[in-house]
Design an enzyme around this catalytic site. Structure first.
Site, PDB file in Angstrom:
ATOM      1  CD  GLU A  75      -3.126  -1.135   0.507  1.00 50.24           C
ATOM      2  OE1 GLU A  75      -3.308   0.263  -0.341  1.00 50.24           O
ATOM      3  OE2 GLU A  75      -4.095  -2.144   0.199  1.00 50.24           O
ATOM      4  CB  CYS A 125      -1.752   7.358   1.221  1.00 52.72           C
ATOM      5  SG  CYS A 125      -3.545   6.299   2.022  1.00 52.72           S
TER       6      CYS A 125
HETATM    7  P1  NAD Z   1       8.090   4.636   4.837  1.00 54.46           P
HETATM    8  O1  NAD Z   1       8.689   3.800   3.195  1.00 54.46           O
HETATM    9  O2  NAD Z   1       9.686   5.596   5.008  1.00 54.46           O
HETATM   10  O3  NAD Z   1       8.130   4.320   6.030  1.00 54.46           O
HETATM   11  C1  NAD Z   1       7.393   3.040   6.752  1.00 54.46           C
HETATM   12  C2  NAD Z   1       7.691   1.962   7.702  1.00 54.46           C
HETATM   13  O4  NAD Z   1       8.741   1.311   6.313  1.00 54.46           O
HETATM   14  C3  NAD Z   1       8.560   1.843   8.304  1.00 54.46           C
HETATM   15  O5  NAD Z   1       7.826   1.320   9.280  1.00 54.46           O
HETATM   16  C4  NAD Z   1       9.737   2.016   8.920  1.00 54.46           C
HETATM   17  O6  NAD Z   1      10.636   2.521   8.724  1.00 54.46           O
HETATM   18  C5  NAD Z   1      10.265   0.514   7.542  1.00 54.46           C
HETATM   19  N1  NAD Z   1      10.861   0.777   6.398  1.00 54.46           N
HETATM   20  C6  NAD Z   1      11.626   1.892   5.345  1.00 54.46           C
HETATM   21  N2  NAD Z   1      12.932   0.940   5.421  1.00 54.46           N
HETATM   22  C7  NAD Z   1      12.868  -0.142   5.286  1.00 54.46           C
HETATM   23  C8  NAD Z   1      13.566  -1.585   4.821  1.00 54.46           C
HETATM   24  N3  NAD Z   1      14.303  -0.954   3.690  1.00 54.46           N
HETATM   25  N4  NAD Z   1      13.242  -2.845   4.862  1.00 54.46           N
HETATM   26  C9  NAD Z   1      12.264  -2.812   5.410  1.00 54.46           C
HETATM   27  N5  NAD Z   1      11.206  -1.951   5.548  1.00 54.46           N
HETATM   28  C10 NAD Z   1      12.069  -0.877   5.754  1.00 54.46           C
HETATM   29  O7  NAD Z   1       6.754   5.853   4.719  1.00 54.46           O
HETATM   30  P2  NAD Z   1       6.681   6.857   5.789  1.00 54.46           P
HETATM   31  O8  NAD Z   1       7.638   7.971   5.253  1.00 54.46           O
HETATM   32  O9  NAD Z   1       6.587   6.242   7.343  1.00 54.46           O
HETATM   33  O10 NAD Z   1       5.239   7.159   5.217  1.00 54.46           O
HETATM   34  C11 NAD Z   1       4.133   7.797   4.270  1.00 54.46           C
HETATM   35  C12 NAD Z   1       4.394   7.113   2.976  1.00 54.46           C
HETATM   36  O11 NAD Z   1       3.182   6.044   3.055  1.00 54.46           O
HETATM   37  C13 NAD Z   1       3.195   7.650   2.361  1.00 54.46           C
HETATM   38  O12 NAD Z   1       3.914   7.962   0.720  1.00 54.46           O
HETATM   39  C14 NAD Z   1       2.123   7.581   2.313  1.00 54.46           C
HETATM   40  O13 NAD Z   1       1.854   7.852   0.898  1.00 54.46           O
HETATM   41  C15 NAD Z   1       2.575   6.243   2.490  1.00 54.46           C
HETATM   42  N6  NAD Z   1       0.902   5.871   2.400  1.00 54.46           N
HETATM   43  C16 NAD Z   1       0.039   4.803   2.060  1.00 54.46           C
HETATM   44  C17 NAD Z   1      -1.450   4.011   2.616  1.00 54.46           C
HETATM   45  C18 NAD Z   1      -1.929   3.529   1.262  1.00 54.46           C
HETATM   46  O14 NAD Z   1      -2.138   2.872   1.896  1.00 54.46           O
HETATM   47  N7  NAD Z   1      -1.282   3.297  -0.148  1.00 54.46           N
HETATM   48  C19 NAD Z   1      -0.979   4.709   3.352  1.00 54.46           C
HETATM   49  C20 NAD Z   1      -0.660   5.227   4.558  1.00 54.46           C
HETATM   50  C21 NAD Z   1       0.089   6.080   4.389  1.00 54.46           C
END
Ligand code: NAD
Length: 456
Positions: free
Chosen positions: A226, A260
């Site tokens: 997502e 999002c």
């Molecule tokens: P992010 O991608 O930076 O981090 C998300 C999670 O992934 C965190 O728990 C982080 O610690 C972990 N992570 C980071 N690098 C990793 C790796 N290499 N391996 C495994 N895990 C790792 O996202 P964010 O900044 O926390 O959130 C914002 C983003 O989320 C925006 O792009 C938003 O659009 C998206 N989002 C999407 C939805 C949806 O349903 N499509 C919903 C909410 C937010």
């Protein structure tokens, strides 16, 4: 002890600390989840009874969770209450869902077949910071109901509140069925790559989603992604412009625009842009920016410095290229946190970064258009395909336009109308897999065929 430190985005004071999980502790947690899977998968009625209890526990203990969610994430208390409410709804939906565990296969001479839907095993749930409770529960509830066990990895800046929710749920669930690990990308990666993980469900940025998909590829672990969005709202010629502007002004700044599926830009017929902007600006003039714990606050801060700086940079760049700030643009408060007022911008087009990139903040650009076909081409050319909306008085005409948009959800005369009963997810760079509805449960099941040829 290495710890994650949570900072209040409104006051910049420390909220608390959580110890970082070591790789050894993570290994123990996943092995434990894998061990208890054998029992947990057996009794669906029991699981669904516990899903009901989880729903009730979240409802009853909302007042314990809300202050922590506000302090750590930055949203208003009303938004936090709504987040817990919809999380409880997710568990209730999982408790009420009815799916076929098994169906007969088509007959063939001398054999019969059973098509079974079985759980996968231990699921890794990797979650972002914007809706930390809801997005975690949107994974936990269907995964557990379907018979899987779950290990959660929250975003490092909201660990306290997700930890609190997991502890509340763990009081109800059998030991080991739901666990949590804490840390940054290293721990996320170690979880995703653990050989006993049978599925990864990730919500977050498209950039990290790509990494996760690569990491999971090593062990052919299925993923649900997502990812990011940049939702367009298309206002048609026949639309009630005032209604559209009021409604979009309400949904665009929910969670300070860090959603999002927030509407991220409106395409408005050229002759109606003035009216649209006037009504939109009037609507946001009533906003009170501040600390989410203050009952007068209608919009909290952005979550962190990087996010605040990124949105400001997009805004500055747009203004430098000739855009006009119609309303907002300032901090809106004397508090030291990452604040930006709800901001309305016009005089932009699709070549502006403010429009083309995932902004994830409280700035709303309005783009004038004369040709609807051109708008649809532009919208469908963009990398994201999460949500979109179409606004018009004639439902059939608006629906016909909706059917020309490549996105996982297209709403007519509403935006970000995500419901737990409906499948939600993206296409293209917004990801794949679905959460919500029966599709959300099926995402945590796999198919097994038992084909029997009788010897008698
Ligand atoms: P992010 O991608 O930076 O981090 C998300 C999670 O992934 C965190 O728990 C982080 O610690 C972990 N992570 C980071 N690098 C990793 C790796 N290499 N391996 C495994 N895990 C790792 O996202 P964010 O900044 O926390 O959130 C914002 C983003 O989320 C925006 O792009 C938003 O659009 C998206 N989002 C999407 C939805 C949806 O349903 N499509 C919903 C909410 C937010």
């Amino acid at each position: 002890m290495d710890a994650l430190i949570s900072i209040n985005p409104a006051t910049l004071s420390e909220v608390g600390r959580v110890p970082i999980t070591t790789p050894e502790e993570l290994d123990v947690a996943v092995r434990r989840a894998n061990d208890v899977f054998v029992d947990w998968r057996t009794d669906r009625a029991f699981r669904q009874k516990l899903m009901r209890a989880c729903s009730e526990a979240l409802t009853q203990r909302t007042t314990e969770i809300v202050p922590l969610l506000v302090a750590e994430q930055g949203k208003t208390a009303a938004e936090a209450g709504g987040e817990i409410w919809v999380s409880a709804r997710h568990f209730a939906h999982a408790a009420d869902s009815d799916w076929a565990d098994e169906e007969p296969g088509p007959d063939a001479p001398g054999r019969h077949a059973r098509i079974q839907r079985i759980p996968l095993g231990t699921v890794a749930a990797v979650v972002p910071w914007n809706f930390p409770v809801f997005l975690t529960v949107a994974k936990i509830a269907p995964a557990l109901a379907a018979g899987n066990t779950v290990v959660v990895k929250p975003a490092e800046s909201v660990s306290l509140v997700v930890d609190k929710v997991v502890q509340i749920l763990a009081e109800i669930l059998p030991d080991g069925v739901l666990q949590i690990v804490h840390g940054g990308p290293d721990i996320g990666r170690a979880l995703v790559e653990h050989p006993l993980i049978r599925k990864v469900s990730f919500t977050g940025s498209t950039q990290v989603g790509k990494l996760i998909m690569r990491q999971a590829a090593e062990s052919i672990t299925p993923v649900t992604l997502e990812l990011g969005g940049n939702d367009p709202a298309i206002v048609l010629d026949d639309a009630d412009v005032a209604l559209a502007a009021q409604s979009l002004a309400r949904s665009a700044f929910f969670n300070a625009g860090q959603m999002c599926v927030a509407p991220k830009r409106a395409y408005v017929p050229t002759g109606k842009v003035d009216e649209f902007c006037q009504v939109f600006a009037d609507q946001i003039a009533g906003a009170t920016v501040g600390d989410g714990s203050d009952p007068d606050t209608t919009m909290g801060p952005l979550h962190n410095t990087a996010q605040r700086n990124f949105v400001q940079q997009l805004l500055d760049d747009a203004v430098a290229r000739g855009a006009t700030i119609v309303a907002g643009g300032g901090r809106g408060t004397e508090l030291p946190g990452h604040f930006l007022e709800p901001t309305l911008v016009r005089g932009v087009d699709d070549s502006f970064d403010l429009v083309a990139l995932e902004q994830f903040g409280p700035v709303f650009p309005v783009i004038a258009y004369t040709n609807l076909d051109d708008v649809l081409d532009t919208v469908n050319d963009q990398e994201f395909g999460l949500g979109a909306s179409v606004w018009g008085v004639d439902d059939d005409a608006a629906t016909a336009v909706a059917e020309r948009i490549d996105a996982g959800s297209v709403w007519v005369n509403q935006h970000n109308a995500v419901e737990v009963e409906l499948p939600f997810g993206g296409i293209k760079s917004s990801g794949f897999g679905r959460e919500g509805g029966l599709a959300g449960i099926e995402d945590y099941l796999q198919t097994r065929v038992i084909s029997i040829r009788s010897q008698s």
